[in-house]
Design an enzyme around this catalytic site. Structure first.
Site, mmCIF file in Angstrom:
data_model
loop_
_atom_site.group_PDB
_atom_site.id
_atom_site.type_symbol
_atom_site.label_atom_id
_atom_site.label_comp_id
_atom_site.label_asym_id
_atom_site.label_seq_id
_atom_site.Cartn_x
_atom_site.Cartn_y
_atom_site.Cartn_z
ATOM 1 C CB VAL A 12 -0.955 0.003 1.219
ATOM 2 C CG1 VAL A 12 -1.745 1.302 1.270
ATOM 3 C CG2 VAL A 12 -1.908 -1.187 1.158
ATOM 4 C CE1 TYR A 136 -1.840 -5.034 11.329
ATOM 5 C CE2 TYR A 136 -4.021 -5.941 10.890
ATOM 6 C CZ TYR A 136 -3.006 -5.061 10.576
ATOM 7 O OH TYR A 136 -3.149 -4.207 9.511
ATOM 8 N NE ARG A 214 -12.495 -11.208 6.119
ATOM 9 C CZ ARG A 214 -13.234 -12.000 6.895
ATOM 10 N NH1 ARG A 214 -14.552 -12.034 6.759
ATOM 11 N NH2 ARG A 214 -12.679 -12.761 7.818
HETATM 12 N N1 UFG Z 1 -8.879 -17.266 2.770
HETATM 13 C C1 UFG Z 1 -8.994 -18.543 2.275
HETATM 14 N N2 UFG Z 1 -7.880 -19.118 1.723
HETATM 15 C C2 UFG Z 1 -6.679 -18.466 1.627
HETATM 16 C C3 UFG Z 1 -6.579 -17.162 2.141
HETATM 17 C C4 UFG Z 1 -7.697 -16.587 2.712
HETATM 18 O O1 UFG Z 1 -10.062 -19.156 2.334
HETATM 19 O O2 UFG Z 1 -5.719 -19.045 1.128
HETATM 20 C C5 UFG Z 1 -10.069 -16.612 3.333
HETATM 21 C C6 UFG Z 1 -9.880 -16.146 4.754
HETATM 22 O O3 UFG Z 1 -10.176 -17.160 5.658
HETATM 23 C C7 UFG Z 1 -10.873 -14.974 4.802
HETATM 24 C C8 UFG Z 1 -10.857 -14.424 3.380
HETATM 25 O O4 UFG Z 1 -10.325 -15.461 2.565
HETATM 26 O O5 UFG Z 1 -12.151 -15.452 5.073
HETATM 27 C C9 UFG Z 1 -9.981 -13.199 3.233
HETATM 28 O O6 UFG Z 1 -8.723 -13.484 3.836
HETATM 29 P P1 UFG Z 1 -7.466 -12.533 3.679
HETATM 30 O O7 UFG Z 1 -6.332 -13.181 4.392
HETATM 31 O O8 UFG Z 1 -7.274 -12.158 2.254
HETATM 32 O O9 UFG Z 1 -7.898 -11.206 4.438
HETATM 33 P P2 UFG Z 1 -8.438 -11.011 5.935
HETATM 34 O O10 UFG Z 1 -9.892 -10.695 5.808
HETATM 35 O O11 UFG Z 1 -8.062 -12.079 6.855
HETATM 36 O O12 UFG Z 1 -7.538 -9.787 6.399
HETATM 37 C C10 UFG Z 1 -7.825 -8.471 6.097
HETATM 38 C C11 UFG Z 1 -6.540 -7.660 6.110
HETATM 39 C C12 UFG Z 1 -5.974 -7.629 7.483
HETATM 40 C C13 UFG Z 1 -7.013 -7.142 8.436
HETATM 41 C C14 UFG Z 1 -8.241 -7.992 8.360
HETATM 42 C C15 UFG Z 1 -9.328 -7.486 9.243
HETATM 43 O O13 UFG Z 1 -5.613 -8.203 5.203
HETATM 44 O O14 UFG Z 1 -4.874 -6.751 7.514
HETATM 45 O O15 UFG Z 1 -8.726 -7.985 7.045
HETATM 46 O O16 UFG Z 1 -9.939 -8.583 9.852
HETATM 47 F F1 UFG Z 1 -6.534 -7.208 9.701
#
Ligand code: UFG
Length: 315
Positions: A12, A136, A214
C-alpha cells in the site's frame, strides 16, 4: 508538500507514494526493507533505508508523515504478540516523538478493520465498538488511541484510515509478500502454476454459501483516499474513516471471479476455519464519502482481480 512515507517500499505504501509523486509532492520513503522491496519505491521519491524508531534526517523539512510501516499478519500477531506491540505501538510512539522534536504536526495513519473484531452489525461504522480479536488489531487500535490523545494534548493533526480488504494493483505495483496469507494473491498463484490449489478456510460460516464474506477495495482507490486525508488534516483533531466498497463477496465468489479473469480452472480444497476470522466484514464508507468526497472508482471485482492478475502475469 514535503512528505515522509514510512513503509513506502511495501504494497500500500508504494502505491500511495507513487500517487503522491504524480500529484507533485516531494516524497521521501523511509523503509527498513524487512518486508518491502527497494524497487517498489517509485521513481521520483527519495529512498532512505532505515527504521521508524530512528528516522534521522528523513524528517528534515517534512510537513506531514504518512505512516504505513508496520507488522500486518494477523496469524503471526497471535503467535508473537510482543513483536506487534514493539513494532506497531512502540514504533509509532518513537516516530511521533521524533515528529514532535522536529515540529512535524501532521500524520495520516494506516489503520485497519481488525480494530473492530467480530462486528455486531454490518456495514461497520466508525462509531461501532472496537474489540480487536488479535494483537495486530489491538496494536493498531492502540496507535489510534495515542493519536486521539496527542491531538488533544499537543495539537497534532491526524487522520486514521481503517482499511478493509485491500487488493488489486497499480500498474506494476502489486502485493509481493514473502509469506502470502491473502486470498486473491493465493488464488492467482494457482493460475500461474505456483500452487496446485487454493484452500478455502471453512464452509460452515453463517453466510449464504458458508464461506467468509469480505469487502475488497482496489489499492488505487484506497491510495487516493490518502491524498484526500492529507488535505483534510486539521491541527488538534484526529479524524477516523473506514475504507471499503460497502459490498461483501464470499471466498467462493472471489475464487469464481479469479477463474473468469484468468481462464484457469483453479482447483479449490475445503479446509478448516482459520482461527480469528470473523464471518462477515463489510465497511460503511459513508463518512469518508460525505466528509472528504471519496468514492470508489474501481469497485468491480473484475477490475480488482483483473489488475492484480495483469501485474502478476504481465498481461
Ligand atoms: N482465505 C482462504 N484461503 C486463503 C486465504 C484466505 O479461504 O488461502 C479466506 C480467509 O479465511 C478470509 C478471506 O479469505 O475469510 C480473506 O482473507 P485474507 O487473508 O485475504 O484477508 P483477511 O480478511 O483475513 O484480512 C484483512 C486484512 C488484514 C485485516 C483484516 C481485518 O488483510 O490486515 O482484514 O480482519 F486485519
Amino acid at each position: 508538500m514535503r512528505l515522509l512515507v514510512t513503509g513506502g517500499a511495501g504494497y500500500v505504501g508504494s502505491v500511495v507514494a507513487a500517487q503522491l509523486v504524480e500529484a507533485g509532492h516531494e516524497v521521501t520513503v523511509l523503509d527498513d526493507l524487512s518486508t518491502g522491496h527497494e524497487n517498489a519505491v517509485p521513481a521520483g521519491a527519495r529512498f532512505v533505508r532505515g527504521c521508524i524508531t530512528d528516522p534521522g534526517d528523513a524528517l528534515d523539512g517534512v510537513e506531514a508523515v504518512l505512516h504505513f510501516a508496520a507488522k500486518s499478519l494477523v496469524g503471526e500477531s497471535v503467535e508473537k504478540p510482543g513483536l506487534y506491540w514493539k513494532h506497531n505501538l512502540g514504533g509509532a510512539l518513537a516516530l511521533l516523538d521524533a515528529m514532535r522534536q522536529q515540529n512535524v504536526g501532521k500524520i495520516v495513519f494506516s489503520s485497519t478493520a481488525a480494530v473492530y473484531g467480530e462486528p455486531e452489525r454490518t456495514p461497520i461504522e466508525e462509531s461501532d465498538p472496537t474489540r480487536p480479536t488479535n494483537p495486530y488489531g489491538a496494536s493498531k487500535l492502540a496507535v489510534d488511541t495515542v493519536l486521539t490523545t496527542y491531538a488533544g494534548l499537543h495539537g497534532l493533526g491526524a487522520v486514521s484510515l481503517r482499511y478493509f480488504n485491500v487488493a488489486g494493483a497499480y500498474g506494476a505495483f502489486r502485493e509481493r509478500h514473502a509469506i502470502e496469507t491473502h486470498l486473491i494473491p493465493n488464488v492467482l498463484k494457482v493460475a500461474t502454476g505456483e500452487r496446485e490449489s487454493v484452500s478455502v478456510f471453512g464452509t460452515d460460516y453463517p453466510t449464504p454459501d458458508g464461506t467468509c464474506v469480505r469487502d475488497y477495495i482496489h489499492v488505487a482507490d484506497l491510495a487516493r483516499a490518502h491524498l484526500l486525508a492529507l488535505d483534510a488534516i486539521t491541527p488538534g483533531e484526529h479524524k477516523i474513516y473506514n475504507l471499503g466498497n460497502g459490498t461483501g463477496f464470499s471466498v467462493h465468489e472471489m475464487i469464481e471471479v479469479c477463474r473468469e479473469i484468468t481462464g484457469h480452472e483453479i482447483p479449490s480444497v475445503v479446509g478448516p476455519r482459520r482461527p480469528g476470522d470473523p464471518a462477515v466484514l463489510v465497511a460503511s464508507s459513508a463518512k469518508i464519502q460525505r466528509e472528504l468526497g471519496w468514492k470508489a472508482e474501481r469497485g468491480s471485482m473484475a477490475e480488482i482481480v483483473g489488475d492484480a492478475w495483469g501485474a502478476l502475469s504481465g498481461k
